[in-house]
Design a protein around this motif. Structure first.
Motif, mmCIF file in Angstrom:
data_model
loop_
_atom_site.group_PDB
_atom_site.id
_atom_site.type_symbol
_atom_site.label_atom_id
_atom_site.label_comp_id
_atom_site.label_asym_id
_atom_site.label_seq_id
_atom_site.Cartn_x
_atom_site.Cartn_y
_atom_site.Cartn_z
ATOM 1 N N LEU A 284 2.081 0.785 -29.405
ATOM 2 C CA LEU A 284 3.477 0.446 -29.122
ATOM 3 C C LEU A 284 3.796 -1.039 -29.304
ATOM 4 O O LEU A 284 4.771 -1.381 -29.984
ATOM 5 C CB LEU A 284 3.861 0.920 -27.711
ATOM 6 N N PRO A 285 3.023 -1.966 -28.728
ATOM 7 C CA PRO A 285 3.386 -3.389 -28.875
ATOM 8 C C PRO A 285 3.399 -3.860 -30.328
ATOM 9 O O PRO A 285 4.340 -4.531 -30.758
ATOM 10 C CB PRO A 285 2.305 -4.119 -28.063
ATOM 11 N N SER A 286 2.370 -3.488 -31.095
ATOM 12 C CA SER A 286 2.316 -3.945 -32.481
ATOM 13 C C SER A 286 3.357 -3.243 -33.347
ATOM 14 O O SER A 286 3.872 -3.825 -34.310
ATOM 15 C CB SER A 286 0.912 -3.756 -33.068
ATOM 16 N N LEU A 287 3.711 -1.988 -33.016
ATOM 17 C CA LEU A 287 4.757 -1.286 -33.761
ATOM 18 C C LEU A 287 6.103 -1.981 -33.569
ATOM 19 O O LEU A 287 6.867 -2.147 -34.528
ATOM 20 C CB LEU A 287 4.849 0.175 -33.303
ATOM 21 N N MET A 288 6.410 -2.396 -32.343
ATOM 22 C CA MET A 288 7.662 -3.095 -32.079
ATOM 23 C C MET A 288 7.744 -4.380 -32.896
ATOM 24 O O MET A 288 8.777 -4.694 -33.496
ATOM 25 C CB MET A 288 7.794 -3.389 -30.585
ATOM 26 N N ARG A 289 6.653 -5.109 -32.941
ATOM 27 C CA ARG A 289 6.633 -6.359 -33.694
ATOM 28 C C ARG A 289 6.836 -6.102 -35.184
ATOM 29 O O ARG A 289 7.588 -6.798 -35.869
ATOM 30 C CB ARG A 289 5.308 -7.084 -33.464
ATOM 31 N N LYS A 290 6.169 -5.066 -35.707
ATOM 32 C CA LYS A 290 6.284 -4.777 -37.136
ATOM 33 C C LYS A 290 7.687 -4.326 -37.524
ATOM 34 O O LYS A 290 8.175 -4.637 -38.611
ATOM 35 C CB LYS A 290 5.248 -3.732 -37.546
ATOM 36 N N MET A 291 8.348 -3.576 -36.663
ATOM 37 C CA MET A 291 9.703 -3.139 -36.967
ATOM 38 C C MET A 291 10.669 -4.326 -36.998
ATOM 39 O O MET A 291 11.612 -4.354 -37.793
ATOM 40 C CB MET A 291 10.170 -2.105 -35.930
ATOM 41 N N GLU A 292 10.435 -5.305 -36.137
ATOM 42 C CA GLU A 292 11.231 -6.535 -36.178
ATOM 43 C C GLU A 292 11.004 -7.276 -37.488
ATOM 44 O O GLU A 292 11.940 -7.745 -38.134
ATOM 45 C CB GLU A 292 10.835 -7.444 -35.013
ATOM 46 N N LYS A 293 9.724 -7.386 -37.884
ATOM 47 C CA LYS A 293 9.378 -8.097 -39.117
ATOM 48 C C LYS A 293 9.930 -7.383 -40.348
ATOM 49 O O LYS A 293 10.135 -7.996 -41.388
ATOM 50 C CB LYS A 293 7.854 -8.229 -39.235
ATOM 51 N N ALA A 294 10.169 -6.075 -40.213
ATOM 52 C CA ALA A 294 10.686 -5.300 -41.346
ATOM 53 C C ALA A 294 12.191 -5.443 -41.516
ATOM 54 O O ALA A 294 12.765 -4.867 -42.446
ATOM 55 C CB ALA A 294 10.325 -3.828 -41.185
ATOM 56 N N GLY A 295 12.840 -6.182 -40.620
ATOM 57 C CA GLY A 295 14.270 -6.435 -40.779
ATOM 58 C C GLY A 295 15.173 -5.775 -39.771
ATOM 59 O O GLY A 295 16.402 -5.889 -39.853
ATOM 60 N N CYS A 296 14.612 -5.048 -38.782
ATOM 61 C CA CYS A 296 15.427 -4.429 -37.733
ATOM 62 C C CYS A 296 15.708 -5.466 -36.643
ATOM 63 O O CYS A 296 14.801 -6.195 -36.243
ATOM 64 C CB CYS A 296 14.709 -3.231 -37.111
ATOM 65 N N GLU A 297 16.940 -5.508 -36.169
ATOM 66 C CA GLU A 297 17.286 -6.471 -35.118
ATOM 67 C C GLU A 297 16.498 -6.188 -33.849
ATOM 68 O O GLU A 297 16.225 -5.035 -33.511
ATOM 69 C CB GLU A 297 18.792 -6.439 -34.831
ATOM 70 N N LYS A 298 16.164 -7.267 -33.163
ATOM 71 C CA LYS A 298 15.330 -7.178 -31.964
ATOM 72 C C LYS A 298 15.918 -6.229 -30.924
ATOM 73 O O LYS A 298 15.192 -5.461 -30.287
ATOM 74 C CB LYS A 298 15.174 -8.579 -31.369
ATOM 75 N N SER A 299 17.233 -6.284 -30.743
ATOM 76 C CA SER A 299 17.870 -5.447 -29.723
ATOM 77 C C SER A 299 17.705 -3.964 -30.044
ATOM 78 O O SER A 299 17.487 -3.146 -29.146
ATOM 79 C CB SER A 299 19.359 -5.799 -29.600
#
Length: 434
Positions: A284-299
């Motif tokens: 879960l923690p690393s998936l959240m980080r990767k989705m942010e890096k992929a261009g999805c807004e943090k919120s």
């Protein structure tokens, strides 16, 4: 401030044996070999897998809290929070229901339980009674009440994902509402995010050890031979889940401007980690980080992924209807269309009632069968021995489903940097947690 600046510094190319997913694959293979040839030793290594999952769970609450609070506090329009949550729930409801239907259709076509001719009266297991008891306690009302924490800070110590999300959303909204007075707090939380994500990277270095211990225990305790007589059910479930990802989620991904295969390749570290530990929470923690890096807004990332871990369980839903029909077929119980529709409707509700509970897949199945009298709850004893081998597939499918959901909801809400997504997913080099 770029919270990921720690990870973006240019580095020397990694040698293949330094890449996380390569290490995890090697650990899984070694764990299988050890568990098969030295089962007692393999079974004794369970603490290695448990310890790693505990380490990751230790950091989940801070990651969710910081991501959600800093994301929401930076929103210009507070209505965005409700809008994102509403779109996410619409997505979850649609595809969770579709997963239940797919599991039911495939089970009717393949009929993996046909020919076993089991007498339901001969089935009994104390373990099944334990799961049935948990299922009875996991009502919708109890589930909703459990989202409300005891105190403002208790979710950060208890680690309940939905409680953390609930408090983080409220706190983020409060910070946004007080405006300038809340800026020092927001800045502090932004600064705090960098070392927390760096800590995630440090913990991921222990992933191969955790995967090795967990896999050695699984094979050592249950044995490869134990899956032989139920191999058709396992293969049917794995193939169905794979088709669900490639065909249904693949179509959704294509319609929303990205490739599901590129996404799977992008999150391969997390997928191998889930396969090794049989726990989607480990990623879960690393998936959240990767989705942010992929261009999805943090919120969006902060709202969709933690919520999806309880409400968007595609793999679990495929398993529920398929396992229920397998038990009926094995016991020569002919379910009518009405019985199967009832089973589907009950599964839709029970899958939400026991969400987030340890062993949720088995518990939700028990909850469903306890309401549908045509299929005996005792029949779960038939699949108890192979549940561990099926849990990996449930977790993998759930993980891909939540990654896909995050990108889709971000795009729906105009919170996706499409150029960044394209560049990130199509990049050939591995994105590591170093």
């Amino acid at each position: 401030m770029d919270i990921h600046s720690d990870f973006e510094k240019p580095k020397k190319p990694q040698k293949f044996y330094q890449i996380l997913y390569v290490q995890v694959i090697a650990a899984i293979v070694l764990g299988i070999l050890l568990g098969h040839f030295y089962p007692d030793v393999g079974e004794s290594l369970k603490p290695l897998g448990d310890a790693f999952i505990k380490l990751v769970k230790m950091i989940i609450a801070p990651v969710i809290f910081l991501t959600v609070v800093t994301g929401i506090s930076g929103m210009k329009h507070m209505g965005s929070v409700g809008r994102v949550a509403g779109k996410a729930m619409l997505y979850f409801l649609t595809f969770s229901t579709l997963a239940l239907i797919v599991g039911m259709i495939i089970a009717n076509l393949i009929q993996p339980g046909k020919g076993l001719n089991i007498d339901p009266s001969t089935l009994h297991s104390d373990k099944i009674s334990e799961y049935a008891s948990k299922a009875h306690d996991a009502s919708i009302v109890d589930f909703l009440m459990n989202i409300l924490p005891t105190t403002l800070i208790s979710p950060l110590t208890s680690g309940d994902i939905l409680q953390v999300l609930f408090v983080a959303v409220l706190f983020g909204l409060s910070l946004a509402a007080v405006g300038e007075r809340g800026k020092p707090v927001v800045e502090f939380l932004n600064h705090l995010t960098a070392p927390v994500f760096h800590l995630v990277g440090m913990l991921m270095k222990f992933a191969p050890i955790g995967a090795f211990g967990a896999m050695a225990f699984t094979i050592g305790k249950y044995g490869i031979d134990s899956i032989g007589n139920l191999l058709l059910l396992i293969l049917t479930f794995y193939i169905t889940s794979l088709l669900f990802i490639l065909v249904i989620l693949g179509a959704v991904a294509k319609f929303n401007g990205f490739s599901i295969l590129h996404l799977i390749r992008y999150i391969k570290d997390e997928l191998w980690l889930v396969l090794g530990t049989s726990s989607s929470e480990a990623a879960l923690p690393s998936l959240m980080r990767k989705m942010e890096k992929a261009g999805c807004e943090k919120s969006v990332v902060g709202l969709v992924i933690p919520t999806g871990y309880s409400f968007n369980l595609d793999g679990t839903n495929i398993y529920m209807t398929m396992a229920a029909l397998f038990i009926a077929q094995a016991c020569n119980i002919d379910l009518s269309i009405q019985d199967q529709i009832l089973l589907l409707l009950v599964a839709m509700i029970s899958s939400k009632g026991a969400a987030g509970v340890t062993g949720a897949g088995f518990i939700t199945l028990a909850a469903t069968l306890s309401v549908v009298p045509a299929v005996p709850v005792a029949g779960m004893a038939l699949i108890l021995g192979i549940d561990r081998f099926m849990s990996e597939c449930r977790a993998l499918t759930n993980l891909v489903g939540n990654a896909c959901a995050t990108i889709v909801v971000a795009r729906w809400d105009h919170a996706l940097d499409q150029q960044q997504l394209d560049a990130t997913l199509k990049r050939n080099n591995n994105v590591s947690m170093d």
